[in-house]
Structures are given as C-alpha cells and as structure tokens.
Design an enzyme around this catalytic site. Structure first.
Site, short mmCIF file in Angstrom:
data_model
loop_
_atom_site.label_atom_id
_atom_site.label_comp_id
_atom_site.label_asym_id
_atom_site.label_seq_id
_atom_site.Cartn_x
_atom_site.Cartn_y
_atom_site.Cartn_z
N LYS A 9 1.19 -0.93 0.06
CA LYS A 9 -0.15 -0.62 -0.18
C LYS A 9 0.62 0.74 -0.25
O LYS A 9 2.57 1.10 0.69
CB LYS A 9 -1.06 0.11 0.76
CG LYS A 9 -1.93 -1.56 1.19
CD LYS A 9 -3.34 -0.89 0.78
CE LYS A 9 -4.50 -1.56 0.15
NZ LYS A 9 -5.04 -2.15 1.72
N ARG A 50 -4.25 -9.70 4.45
CA ARG A 50 -4.87 -9.67 2.88
C ARG A 50 -2.99 -9.36 2.29
O ARG A 50 -2.33 -8.41 2.56
CB ARG A 50 -6.20 -9.06 2.96
CG ARG A 50 -6.27 -9.02 1.68
CD ARG A 50 -7.45 -8.62 1.36
NE ARG A 50 -7.65 -7.95 0.32
CZ ARG A 50 -7.01 -7.43 -1.04
NH1 ARG A 50 -6.07 -6.50 -1.17
NH2 ARG A 50 -8.40 -7.54 -1.87
#
Ligand code: HH2
Length: 292
Positions: free
Chosen positions: A219, A253
């Site tokens: 991210k 995840r």
C-alpha cells in the site's frame, strides 16, 4: 476465536494469511490478465502456504473505474470454480449484491466488502446465506474520490465507531456475529499518517470483539515511509504484516504469501513458550526442542 464460513469454521488462534488474487487488468499492483493466470496464482498461493484466497474482479485503487455486475461475474466465475477445489476457504471481494449472491450460490465461503455491505440489498444477501463469512471494511466515499475525504479528528475513533455501527447493522439484519470480521481499510480514504495511526493503535479496534483482517500489502503508506515504488515494497509489506499480527490482527491480506508465511513462522516461534525460556514451567515436552 474463530470465523464462521460457509464450508468451515476457521480457527483464528494462530494468525492466518489471505492470498490476494486480482482477476482484474488494472489493480494497483498489477492484476491477472486471464482467468488461467488467476487460477495459477491461486495454486501458487496455496503451495506457498496461504490459509485463504481472496478473489476480486474490480480494482479499488484510487480513481479506478467501476466494473458492472455482469463483467465482475464473467471475470470471477471460472476462477472461483477452480479456487473452490483447492481445499482452502475462498472469499470474494465485491460490493455488488448480485455478485455476492452468485458467488455464494456457487459455494464461496465468504464475502469481503470494502463498502461493508452498504449497497442496497447487500445485507439481505448475506442474511439469506446462513453461514457464509463476511469482512466489513472501513472506507469513506467511493474509490474514485475517497482520498478527498481523508480528514479526521481522531481517525482511530472514527474507524472504530464506523465498524461498530456496521457490525450492529449486520447483526440486526440477521448476520450472526461469529460470521463477521472487521477491517480498518488501510489506504482507503486515508493519508499515510492515518493508516499508520491505525497500526499504532490497532488494539482499540481489536477491542470491538471480532477478529481483525488487515491489508497493508504494497500500500501507498508503505511507499510514503520507504520512498519505494509498488513493486519494491516486499520488505515493508512483510514488516507491516508482522506488526499487525503482533498487535492482534487475526488475518493478513497479502500479495506475497511465501515471505509473509515465513515471517509469521518466526513471529510464532518467538511468541510461543520455549523450553528453558522465561515462560517455561520446567521440563520440555519431547519433540518440542527447536533445531538450531
Ligand atoms: N485492499 C484492497 C482491496 N480489497 N479488502 C479488504 N478487506 N482490505 C483491504 O485492505 C483491501 C481489500 C486493495 O488492494 P488490491 O486488491 O491489491 O488492489 P486493487 O483494489 O487495485 O485490485
């Protein structure tokens, strides 16, 4: 602690790794071009030690265009059919009630919804499918414009209150609490500092009483910290996954399953009682010694 899924109960006393499979041409870290690529990735994730697979057919990166129900299902169906045969729980990452319905009818174990079942009809689909799991994630607005809403007084309190409200609404609609896991939505309507605050104070979210699923993998907050491009964020992603688990996350995840599985093995080894270690009550059980 466990997560009730359509075909099983997932024991969450040990942290679990969810492998990301994007059946999209445009995901922020690269998608799978064809369904056979996506199926191969499912198989590779399982071989690398993934405990669950998460299949998505619509990119949620900032500015991504929406994908309608028919197109999502066309991308998902062949991959979901193959993934369901791999012996691991499979979730489908969608906000579209029609896609949820079709996926659950085909046998999907859970729905992962970045909009936390806020689209009309979504709560009812999950309520109808008695045992399927659901992940409720925090986001503001829509992916196309969400970064304009990344302003908070206290981001952790805001996310906590949102998740508590969504969970209450899901339970009121008939979804049993043991079917629910909660996700702070790293990077969704959040600047890097907001995401990092959610990691620093993750315990406040764990206090909601349901397992946390967290997605730090590649991210942009990790790019902000390291100055690295998406493809160069492996070490940063693994570090964040271990920190999240150490602060109580039940499921991480990730794109890079093998590296995360190894890192969590080390975390587990370091946090389990060891013969001769400080938590040892005396006398190691046979077979408990770790080879050096
Ligand atoms: N992040 C993404 C997508 N879905 N679901 C949950 N529960 N939590 C997350 O943090 C999360 C998510 C975005 O990552 P990715 O799937 O790699 O990219 P894209 O949405 O561009 O396909």
């Amino acid at each position: 602690m466990f997560w009730q899924l359509a075909r099983s109960r997932l024991d969450l006393r040990t942290p679990r790794v969810m492998g990301i499979v994007n059946c999209t041409p445009d995901s922020f870290s690269g998608g799978s071009g064809s369904s056979s690529d996506a199926v191969a990735l499912c198989e590779a994730h399982v071989a690398a030690g993934a405990d669950l697979l998460d299949l998505g057919a619509e990119s949620t990166r900032p500015g991504a265009p929406p994908v309608d129900e028919a197109d999502q299902w066309r991308r998902l169906e062949p991959v979901l059919r193959a993934a369901l045969a791999l012996g691991r729980p499979v979730s489908v990452d969608t906000s579209e009630p029609g896609v949820m319905q079709r996926a659950l009818e085909l046998g999907a174990d859970a729905v992962n919804d970045v909009r936390a079942l806020r689209r009309p009809g979504a709560l009812a689909v999950l309520a109808r499918h008695g045992a399927a799991g659901v992940c409720l994630m925090h986001m503001r607005g829509e992916p196309a414009t969400m970064q304009q809403q990344a302003r908070y007084g206290d981001v952790v309190a805001d996310v906590r209150d949102f998740l508590a409200a969504r969970m209450a609404e899901a339970v009121a609609a008939g979804i049993a609490p043991e079917r629910i896991v909660l996700d702070p939505g790293i990077g969704f309507a959040k600047a890097a500092d907001h995401s990092l605050a959610l990691l620093a104070r993750q315990a406040e979210l764990a206090a909601l009483g349901r397992p946390l699923l967290v997605g730090w993998s590649r991210k942009s907050a990790l790019g902000a910290v390291t100055g690295r491009a998406v493809r160069e964020r492996l070490a940063a992603s693994v570090a964040a996954a271990v920190l999240a688990v150490d602060r109580g996350a039940a499921i991480v995840r990730v794109h890079d399953v093998a590296a995360t599985v190894d890192a969590l093995r080390v975390w587990r080894a370091a946090t389990s009682p060891r013969p001769g270690g400080p938590q040892d009550a005396g006398g190691a059980a046979p077979g408990e010694t770790i080879p050096v």
